[in-house]
Design an enzyme around this catalytic site. Sequence first.
Site, PDB file in Angstrom:
ATOM      1  N   HIS A 103       0.799  -1.256  -0.160  1.00 34.36           N
ATOM      2  CA  HIS A 103       0.143  -0.144  -0.042  1.00 34.36           C
ATOM      3  C   HIS A 103       0.952   1.270   0.005  1.00 34.36           C
ATOM      4  O   HIS A 103       1.036   1.658   1.010  1.00 34.36           O
ATOM      5  CB  HIS A 103      -0.738   0.043   1.214  1.00 34.36           C
ATOM      6  CG  HIS A 103      -1.997   1.042   1.331  1.00 34.36           C
ATOM      7  ND1 HIS A 103      -3.203   0.929   1.303  1.00 34.36           N
ATOM      8  CD2 HIS A 103      -1.979   2.355   1.084  1.00 34.36           C
ATOM      9  CE1 HIS A 103      -3.967   1.809   1.270  1.00 34.36           C
ATOM     10  NE2 HIS A 103      -3.329   3.018   0.882  1.00 34.36           N
ATOM     11  N   HIS A 120       1.069   4.921  -2.545  1.00 32.78           N
ATOM     12  CA  HIS A 120       0.713   5.615  -3.757  1.00 32.78           C
ATOM     13  C   HIS A 120       1.854   6.095  -4.346  1.00 32.78           C
ATOM     14  O   HIS A 120       2.844   7.157  -3.623  1.00 32.78           O
ATOM     15  CB  HIS A 120      -0.160   6.872  -3.217  1.00 32.78           C
ATOM     16  CG  HIS A 120      -1.394   6.292  -2.360  1.00 32.78           C
ATOM     17  ND1 HIS A 120      -2.704   6.164  -2.975  1.00 32.78           N
ATOM     18  CD2 HIS A 120      -1.707   5.693  -1.215  1.00 32.78           C
ATOM     19  CE1 HIS A 120      -3.453   5.758  -2.252  1.00 32.78           C
ATOM     20  NE2 HIS A 120      -2.908   5.604  -1.135  1.00 32.78           N
ATOM     21  N   ARG A 125       3.244  16.071 -14.191  1.00 32.94           N
ATOM     22  CA  ARG A 125       2.614  16.769 -15.473  1.00 32.94           C
ATOM     23  C   ARG A 125       2.888  15.679 -16.720  1.00 32.94           C
ATOM     24  O   ARG A 125       2.331  15.769 -17.721  1.00 32.94           O
ATOM     25  CB  ARG A 125       3.137  18.130 -15.806  1.00 32.94           C
ATOM     26  CG  ARG A 125       2.558  19.106 -15.052  1.00 32.94           C
ATOM     27  CD  ARG A 125       0.987  19.002 -15.164  1.00 32.94           C
ATOM     28  NE  ARG A 125       0.513  20.136 -14.203  1.00 32.94           N
ATOM     29  CZ  ARG A 125       0.369  21.395 -14.266  1.00 32.94           C
ATOM     30  NH1 ARG A 125       0.849  22.085 -15.012  1.00 32.94           N
ATOM     31  NH2 ARG A 125      -0.313  22.067 -13.335  1.00 32.94           N
ATOM     32  N   ASP A 168      -6.218   3.354  -9.086  1.00 37.35           N
ATOM     33  CA  ASP A 168      -7.245   3.486  -8.095  1.00 37.35           C
ATOM     34  C   ASP A 168      -8.318   4.768  -8.549  1.00 37.35           C
ATOM     35  O   ASP A 168      -7.866   5.602  -9.256  1.00 37.35           O
ATOM     36  CB  ASP A 168      -6.914   3.695  -6.764  1.00 37.35           C
ATOM     37  CG  ASP A 168      -6.355   5.103  -6.526  1.00 37.35           C
ATOM     38  OD1 ASP A 168      -5.938   5.972  -7.259  1.00 37.35           O
ATOM     39  OD2 ASP A 168      -6.551   5.617  -5.415  1.00 37.35           O
ATOM     40  N   GLU A 218     -10.661   3.603   6.885  1.00 33.77           N
ATOM     41  CA  GLU A 218      -9.601   4.434   7.236  1.00 33.77           C
ATOM     42  C   GLU A 218     -10.334   5.670   8.175  1.00 33.77           C
ATOM     43  O   GLU A 218      -9.383   5.918   9.143  1.00 33.77           O
ATOM     44  CB  GLU A 218      -8.735   5.054   6.154  1.00 33.77           C
ATOM     45  CG  GLU A 218      -7.744   5.847   6.400  1.00 33.77           C
ATOM     46  CD  GLU A 218      -7.068   6.642   5.195  1.00 33.77           C
ATOM     47  OE1 GLU A 218      -7.523   6.493   4.037  1.00 33.77           O
ATOM     48  OE2 GLU A 218      -5.959   7.029   5.035  1.00 33.77           O
ATOM     49  N   ASP A 259       1.965   4.083   2.787  1.00 34.65           N
ATOM     50  CA  ASP A 259       1.083   4.816   2.248  1.00 34.65           C
ATOM     51  C   ASP A 259       1.505   5.972   1.429  1.00 34.65           C
ATOM     52  O   ASP A 259       1.666   5.769   0.198  1.00 34.65           O
ATOM     53  CB  ASP A 259      -0.083   5.281   3.203  1.00 34.65           C
ATOM     54  CG  ASP A 259      -1.414   5.397   3.125  1.00 34.65           C
ATOM     55  OD1 ASP A 259      -1.769   5.361   1.911  1.00 34.65           O
ATOM     56  OD2 ASP A 259      -2.107   6.208   3.626  1.00 34.65           O
TER      57      ASP A 259
HETATM   58  N1  ADE Z   1      -4.534   9.070  -1.246  1.00 38.58           N
HETATM   59  C1  ADE Z   1      -3.368   8.952  -0.977  1.00 38.58           C
HETATM   60  N2  ADE Z   1      -3.248   8.595   0.522  1.00 38.58           N
HETATM   61  C2  ADE Z   1      -4.435   8.470   0.726  1.00 38.58           C
HETATM   62  C3  ADE Z   1      -5.068   7.628   2.018  1.00 38.58           C
HETATM   63  N3  ADE Z   1      -4.385   7.438   3.081  1.00 38.58           N
HETATM   64  N4  ADE Z   1      -6.206   7.515   1.867  1.00 38.58           N
HETATM   65  C4  ADE Z   1      -7.037   7.916   1.037  1.00 38.58           C
HETATM   66  N5  ADE Z   1      -6.534   8.103  -0.196  1.00 38.58           N
HETATM   67  C5  ADE Z   1      -5.351   8.389  -0.336  1.00 38.58           C
HETATM   68 ZN    ZN Z   2      -3.716   4.882   0.784  1.00 40.03          ZN
END
Ligand code: ADE
Ligand code: ZN
Length: 349
Positions: free
Chosen positions: A23, A25, A78, A145, A207, A285
């Site tokens: 997990h 991003h 970009r 996502d 969350e 995250d």
């Molecule tokens: N996008 C980036 N981090 C996130 C998180 N912790 N929860 C939801 N969307 C996200």
């Molecule tokens: Zn997340």
Amino acid sequence: MPEILTGPALYAFVRALPKAELHVHLVGSASLPTVLTLAGRRPSAGVPTEPAALADFFTYQDFPHFLKVYAAVSSLVRDGRDIHTLVTGLAADLAAQNARYAEVTVTPYSHLRAGMPGDELLTGLATGCAAALAEHGVELAWCFDIPGEDGLEAAEETTVFALRERPDGLVSLGLGGPELGVGRAQFAPYFTRAREAGLHSVPHAGETTGPATIWSALHDLGAERIGHGTSCTDDPALLNYLALHRIPLEVCPTSNVATRQVPSLAGHPIRRMLDHGVLVTLNTDDPPMFGATLNGEYAAVAEALGLATTEVARLAANAVNASFMSAGRKTELTAEIQRMMLQDPSSFA
Ligand code: ADE
Ligand code: ZN
């Protein structure tokens, strides 16, 4: 007698464990120097160009504030070169954590809306992924996502893009952004389409809202793993369900503290998840945005919970097991972790 390590010995043990990150991003993985460089190129985006101001910018009042900051950083990205830079930067950071594999969440809708051509995005991912393996020995897979705040239009565009382009390494469809006022059930048709086409379902849930959102992710979206799932401990029946059906949680403890969803690491419900036999994995995250590292998550949780080395190793094995990597790779990494479980823990002291 199980061995409990602390301090530098614990850190050395954690460092030596081969790990999988499930997990993270892509935009949120941008290192501080990368954010500063991108911000310098686009000063009008409102992201600070000085380190001290950026540290301040990365301190959050609450979850909606965090999402605003995240959107500002995302707006800096970009073109395909930026994507390549993010992917290779993430790979270098993962290698430094002895992470061998990661499933990286990419939000195509945000990039396409900001004017990035789809083929630039895909080329940046592909060239970055090849470089990650060649230069850092890190295998990357993708989760595309849906940004929940952008609703069904984003869901449609994300699903169509994912299923039409079907890039190498795409393993799952996710759902991020806010949960409050963004019910999971409305996204059911998109997750059904994605699952029918062979993608896995890995939405964020629980969350920032309660267990009902996690139930909805399971029942309406066919979730195979849950992003965060923090609030599952408020519902004993849900804890039992997650344990019984072996639905892994992608727990991100430092993120939850930074966005003020839990008061502190010691106050994180992870102990109750583990005590109920839930398959917990540890993740970062948006690591630089939260001052997190993967090794730091393992070490902090181990210290806070007083975990024995075998339990720490089990967390690493959980992530391998819960991942969508090939069966052969799972066997190799699991064997490597098992060999570490047999090693004398005092050799790390
Ligand atoms: N996008 C980036 N981090 C996130 C998180 N912790 N929860 C939801 N969307 C996200
Ligand atoms: Zn997340």
